[in-house]
Motif scaffolding. Structure first.
Motif, PDB file in Angstrom:
ATOM      1  N   GLU A  83      25.291 -23.594 -31.343  1.00 46.28           N
ATOM      2  CA  GLU A  83      24.387 -22.649 -30.747  1.00 46.28           C
ATOM      3  C   GLU A  83      24.579 -22.560 -29.423  1.00 46.28           C
ATOM      4  O   GLU A  83      24.300 -21.251 -28.741  1.00 46.28           O
ATOM      5  N   GLN A 114      27.210 -22.156 -27.519  1.00 47.09           N
ATOM      6  CA  GLN A 114      28.535 -20.997 -27.483  1.00 47.09           C
ATOM      7  C   GLN A 114      27.966 -19.928 -27.657  1.00 47.09           C
ATOM      8  O   GLN A 114      28.124 -18.866 -27.063  1.00 47.09           O
ATOM      9  N   GLN A 115      27.182 -19.797 -28.927  1.00 43.87           N
ATOM     10  CA  GLN A 115      26.602 -18.591 -29.016  1.00 43.87           C
ATOM     11  C   GLN A 115      25.728 -18.002 -28.197  1.00 43.87           C
ATOM     12  O   GLN A 115      25.590 -16.674 -27.817  1.00 43.87           O
ATOM     13  N   GLU A 171      27.798 -16.847 -24.999  1.00 43.33           N
ATOM     14  CA  GLU A 171      28.415 -15.601 -25.288  1.00 43.33           C
ATOM     15  C   GLU A 171      27.561 -14.312 -25.231  1.00 43.33           C
ATOM     16  O   GLU A 171      28.042 -13.330 -25.017  1.00 43.33           O
ATOM     17  N   LYS A 172      26.413 -14.343 -25.727  1.00 46.57           N
ATOM     18  CA  LYS A 172      25.387 -13.231 -25.939  1.00 46.57           C
ATOM     19  C   LYS A 172      24.969 -13.193 -24.338  1.00 46.57           C
ATOM     20  O   LYS A 172      24.898 -11.716 -24.130  1.00 46.57           O
TER      21      LYS A 172
END
Length: 341
Positions: free
Chosen positions: A238, A240-241, A244-245
């Motif tokens: 979560e 990492q996501q 990256e967002k």
């Protein structure tokens, strides 16, 4: 572009001298060769060299693998500090002379008086030169390093140095844009994501090229296995996501420690070599242990015998054998699953 490929592209753009061509050729031979437990230096030699240029540091961080030898009474004993003459002697060996990339490590490399001269020598010989630093002295030495021809500077960000780094980072980047790195502890990933995101945004706004996260490996004088980040961690995925967002393409994500399915992909026993200024040979970048016994010192050993030290041969055999457990040294290392470059 994927940050890993972006990093390789950036480094490849710095290969521009005739002296670099044998290093590139050595790398290509390594890529084409069949991996075995023993290596003939007639086929290829390691492509990455790590030099421990000092045993001194101006920080004393509990998580650092170098804490086993820095800041001790004998840390500055004669011979352990790098000089140009010592580095020249190391690179007379065929095990080091064809390395494409040289990492200058410590301790804190910027404490070495002759660091600029060492960088200039290695760059002139066609090596790509990287150093990792805590940044406390970087504002004072970045011009010197740029003139010497350094390829890459990696600046580590900790609780212990954040005030100095944040004060000087924009000034440093105007002279030579750096890559940042942060250590990921499980407790940080689970409980302090906002703090990490704030720092990452600051790095990008300050002009840094990238941010690399490092998975904590239990090393040093106070290992804490509970702080390892596993690839099964929902919080890590979560996190990492989320990053990256907010900052697409800015961060380099390492392979986390494998929790269930173990893949032995690490190439470092074929690709990497390291030593201190006394010629004592390291085993790999995942441990602070040194080779022991005969054929374990660069200045006293036959190059091929050293490259095929019994410890290396045993570990390579275990990594290659699908039925064998990973070497003991590798069991807490996230790089076991990283295929390298």
């Amino acid at each position: 572009m994927n940050p890993k490929w972006s990093h390789l592209y950036e480094m490849s753009r710095k290969i521009h001298s005739v002296q670099a061509m044998p290093k590139v050729w050595n790398y290509l031979k390594y890529r084409c060769a069949k991996r075995g437990s023993k290596i003939s230096i007639k086929h290829f030699t390691p492509q990455i060299a790590a030099l421990w240029v000092t045993q001194r540091c101006n920080l004393n961080c509990w998580f650092c693998g170098a804490s086993d030898f820095v800041n001790k009474k004998d840390a500055g004993k004669p011979g352990t500090e790098a000089t140009l003459a010592k580095v020249e002697r190391i690179f007379e060996s065929p095990l080091f002379s064809s390395c494409l990339l040289v990492d200058l490590e410590g301790g804190e490399p910027l404490l070495v008086d002759e660091l600029g001269r060492i960088v200039a020598y290695l760059a002139h010989k066609g090596h790509l030169v990287n150093t990792s630093t805590n940044g406390l002295l970087l504002a004072d030495r970045v011009v010197e390093l740029k003139k010497a021809g350094i390829s890459r500077i990696n600046l580590s960000y900790y609780d212990e140095n954040h005030a100095v780094v944040e004060r000087n980072l924009e000034k440093i980047n105007r002279i030579f844009p750096v890559h940042m790195s942060m250590l990921l502890l499980r407790s940080k990933v689970e409980n302090h994501q906002d703090e990490i995101l704030r720092a990452a945004k600051f790095f990008r706004e300050a002009g840094c090229r990238s941010l690399r996260f490092w998975i904590y490996r239990p090393m040093g004088t106070d290992p804490k296995p509970d702080e390892i980040v596993y690839d099964t961690s929902q919080a890590y995925m979560e996190f990492q996501q989320r990053i990256e967002k907010e900052l697409p393409g800015f961060c380099y994500w390492p392979v986390a420690k494998q929790g269930v399915k173990i893949q032995k992909r690490c190439p470092r026993l074929w690709q990497w070599i390291g030593c201190d200024m006394l010629g004592n040979m390291a085993i790999c970048c995942g441990t602070n242990m040194l080779l022991q016994g005969p054929q374990s010192n660069l200045f006293q050993s036959d190059p091929e015998a050293l490259l095929n030290h019994p410890m290396f041969v045993m570990m390579r055999s275990q990594l290659m054998d699908p039925q064998s457990a990973p070497p003991e040294i590798c069991k807490n290392c996230n790089l076991l699953g990283d295929p390298g470059w």
